[in-house]
Scaffold this active site. Structure first.
Site, mmCIF file in Angstrom:
data_model
loop_
_atom_site.group_PDB
_atom_site.id
_atom_site.type_symbol
_atom_site.label_atom_id
_atom_site.label_comp_id
_atom_site.label_asym_id
_atom_site.label_seq_id
_atom_site.Cartn_x
_atom_site.Cartn_y
_atom_site.Cartn_z
ATOM 1 N N LYS A 18 -8.528 -27.782 -7.262
ATOM 2 C CA LYS A 18 -9.071 -26.635 -7.991
ATOM 3 C C LYS A 18 -8.044 -25.991 -8.911
ATOM 4 O O LYS A 18 -8.398 -25.459 -9.959
ATOM 5 C CB LYS A 18 -9.660 -25.600 -7.027
ATOM 6 N N LYS A 63 -17.970 -35.510 -6.382
ATOM 7 C CA LYS A 63 -18.991 -34.851 -5.562
ATOM 8 C C LYS A 63 -19.903 -33.975 -6.428
ATOM 9 O O LYS A 63 -19.483 -33.474 -7.473
ATOM 10 C CB LYS A 63 -18.365 -34.053 -4.411
ATOM 11 N N LYS A 74 -21.167 -27.252 -8.011
ATOM 12 C CA LYS A 74 -21.752 -26.146 -8.783
ATOM 13 C C LYS A 74 -21.084 -26.004 -10.138
ATOM 14 O O LYS A 74 -21.689 -25.553 -11.097
ATOM 15 C CB LYS A 74 -21.520 -24.827 -8.048
HETATM 16 N N1 AQP Z 1 -21.599 -32.423 -2.860
HETATM 17 C C1 AQP Z 1 -21.655 -31.947 -1.614
HETATM 18 N N2 AQP Z 1 -22.106 -32.747 -0.611
HETATM 19 C C2 AQP Z 1 -22.179 -32.269 0.664
HETATM 20 N N3 AQP Z 1 -21.831 -31.012 1.021
HETATM 21 C C3 AQP Z 1 -21.379 -30.191 0.042
HETATM 22 N N4 AQP Z 1 -20.963 -28.915 0.050
HETATM 23 C C4 AQP Z 1 -20.610 -28.537 -1.194
HETATM 24 N N5 AQP Z 1 -20.796 -29.557 -2.046
HETATM 25 C C5 AQP Z 1 -21.267 -30.609 -1.315
HETATM 26 C C6 AQP Z 1 -20.924 -28.096 1.261
HETATM 27 O O1 AQP Z 1 -21.651 -26.897 0.994
HETATM 28 C C7 AQP Z 1 -21.058 -25.842 1.741
HETATM 29 C C8 AQP Z 1 -20.881 -24.669 0.834
HETATM 30 O O2 AQP Z 1 -19.957 -24.996 -0.159
HETATM 31 P P1 AQP Z 1 -19.369 -23.861 -1.084
HETATM 32 O O3 AQP Z 1 -20.345 -23.501 -2.077
HETATM 33 O O4 AQP Z 1 -18.899 -22.746 -0.266
HETATM 34 O O5 AQP Z 1 -18.101 -24.497 -1.702
HETATM 35 P P2 AQP Z 1 -17.818 -25.772 -2.512
HETATM 36 O O6 AQP Z 1 -17.633 -26.921 -1.574
HETATM 37 O O7 AQP Z 1 -16.641 -25.427 -3.318
HETATM 38 O O8 AQP Z 1 -19.083 -26.021 -3.442
HETATM 39 P P3 AQP Z 1 -19.101 -26.739 -4.822
HETATM 40 O O9 AQP Z 1 -20.490 -26.994 -5.188
HETATM 41 O O10 AQP Z 1 -18.211 -27.914 -4.823
HETATM 42 O O11 AQP Z 1 -18.549 -25.631 -5.779
HETATM 43 P P4 AQP Z 1 -17.420 -25.774 -6.861
HETATM 44 O O12 AQP Z 1 -17.996 -26.547 -7.964
HETATM 45 O O13 AQP Z 1 -17.145 -24.338 -7.236
HETATM 46 O O14 AQP Z 1 -16.264 -26.448 -6.195
HETATM 47 C C9 AQP Z 1 -19.763 -26.358 2.350
HETATM 48 O O15 AQP Z 1 -19.957 -26.640 3.702
HETATM 49 C C10 AQP Z 1 -19.508 -27.616 1.578
HETATM 50 O O16 AQP Z 1 -18.845 -28.569 2.375
#
Ligand code: AQP
Length: 333
Positions: A114, A198, A201
């Protein structure tokens, strides 16, 4: 065994199918298992580790809560709240920050990903994010934490912090060492445009993900445009190696239809992608559209959402403040 579950989702917008399959769907299953005590948190303190627009953040906190409720979480069965309403999380994070070691944090791959190349410009919050996550979990004596594969390392850090605190202050078993609950299959849903990344968001391409707020035609269009290759669907599980996009789409289908990958391969092996994508669209629409409709309905009722968050925070604070008192006593305050 009576499980104490804690998990959180960041209110950073664009909740997607990866968040649903990797996290929220399991939150609901755990909530509905007999005797489990579940705490589900909209982790807004975590969200501000990267820049947020204050108005959008407020909106995203409500939308994430709406997604929880629309997916089947029930505020009467689970404690649902947003993190910033319970000050104990930040307070304990400071104390546990004095237990965590720099060397441990330096190994966290999510920070490296990140922060990117310019680490010097990343916020301190982003660096110490896993300490706040440990505080979230340990405050509630959580025994199990359902997360996606990407959060496994952070959870190991929570375990290390709990063990070191218990040993430093000679209070065996005081902080409960939590177990991760990571699904064996489909724990990581990948981008529809690149099966090696992956689903996320923050991906600039909206076509890379199915948002939980997508309408039926948007879902169909995104699946139609999802990257595949020219070969027919594999007839054997071993043949999907090196076809990450195909594996991902088959995984999404398997997870949403609660069947094994091999079952899905038996159903579609040797067929062309257009048949499979049609069935996959139907399934995703069937599972996601009701959630999307509910989220959109709740968008007009901020009072309802805010009341749920406030009620949840009161219940959470009761548990958390008791633990903070004990922690403070142990460290000598
Ligand atoms: N692609 C994914 N596949 C499976 N699980 C996922 N999670 C996130 N992306 C995937 C799981 O969702 C939960 C909440 O995640 P979060 O929103 O708190 O954080 P994150 O992992 O940072 O989400 P993003 O979508 O990847 O956001 P950005 O783009 O900001 O980095 C967690 O349990 C996570 O494992």
């Amino acid at each position: 065994m009576n499980k104490k579950i804690f998990s959180g989702v960041q209110p950073t917008g664009n909740l997607h199918l990866g968040n649903y399959i990797g996290a929220i769907k399991n939150f609901v299953e755990l909530q509905n298992e007999k005797d489990n005590e579940c705490v589900y948190c909209v982790v807004d303190l975590h969200a501000i580790t990267v820049k947020q627009d204050p108005n959008l953040l407020k909106n995203n906190i409500r939308e994430t809560t709406a997604a929880f409720l629309a997916s089947g979480l029930d505020h009467k069965k689970s404690i649902i709240f947003n993190q910033s309403l319970v000050p104990s999380h930040s307070e304990v994070s400071w104390i546990l920050g004095c237990t965590a070691r720099m060397g441990w944090l330096n190994r966290m791959t999510q920070f490296k990903e990140k922060a990117g190349k310019d680490k010097e410009k990343a916020s301190i919050g982003l660096y110490i994010y896993p300490i706040l996550m440990a505080s979230d979990i340990l405050l509630y004596d959580s025994t199990h934490v359902p997360v996606g594969e990407d959060q496994k390392q952070h959870l190991e850090l929570s375990r290390d912090i709990a063990q070191k605190f218990n040993s430093d202050f000679n209070c065996p078993n005081f902080l409960k060492v939590p177990e991760p609950l990571i699904q064996k299959r489909f724990a990581r849903i990948m981008s529809l445009k690149d099966g090696t990344k992956k689903m996320s968001k923050s991906d600039p391409s909206d076509l890379s993900r199915i948002n939980l707020t997508d309408k039926k035609d948007e879902i169909i269009n995104k699946i139609k445009k999802a990257k595949t290759d020219n070969s027919p669907l594999p007839a054997d599980e071993k043949k999907i190696n090196e076809r990450p996009e195909v594996e991902n789409l088959l995984g999404i289908y398997s997870s949403l239809s609660s069947q094994t990958l091999q079952d899905t391969i038996n159903e579609f092996g040797g067929k062309n992608f257009s048949d499979f994508k049609k069935k996959l669209s139907d399934l995703v629409v069937e599972k996601i559209s009701p959630i999307s409709d509910e989220i959109n309905k709740m968008k007009n009722d901020n009072t309802y959402i805010d009341k749920i968050l406030k009620g949840g925070a009161e219940k959470a604070e009761k548990i958390a403040s008791k633990k903070v008192k004990e922690i403070k006593k142990i460290v000598g305050f």
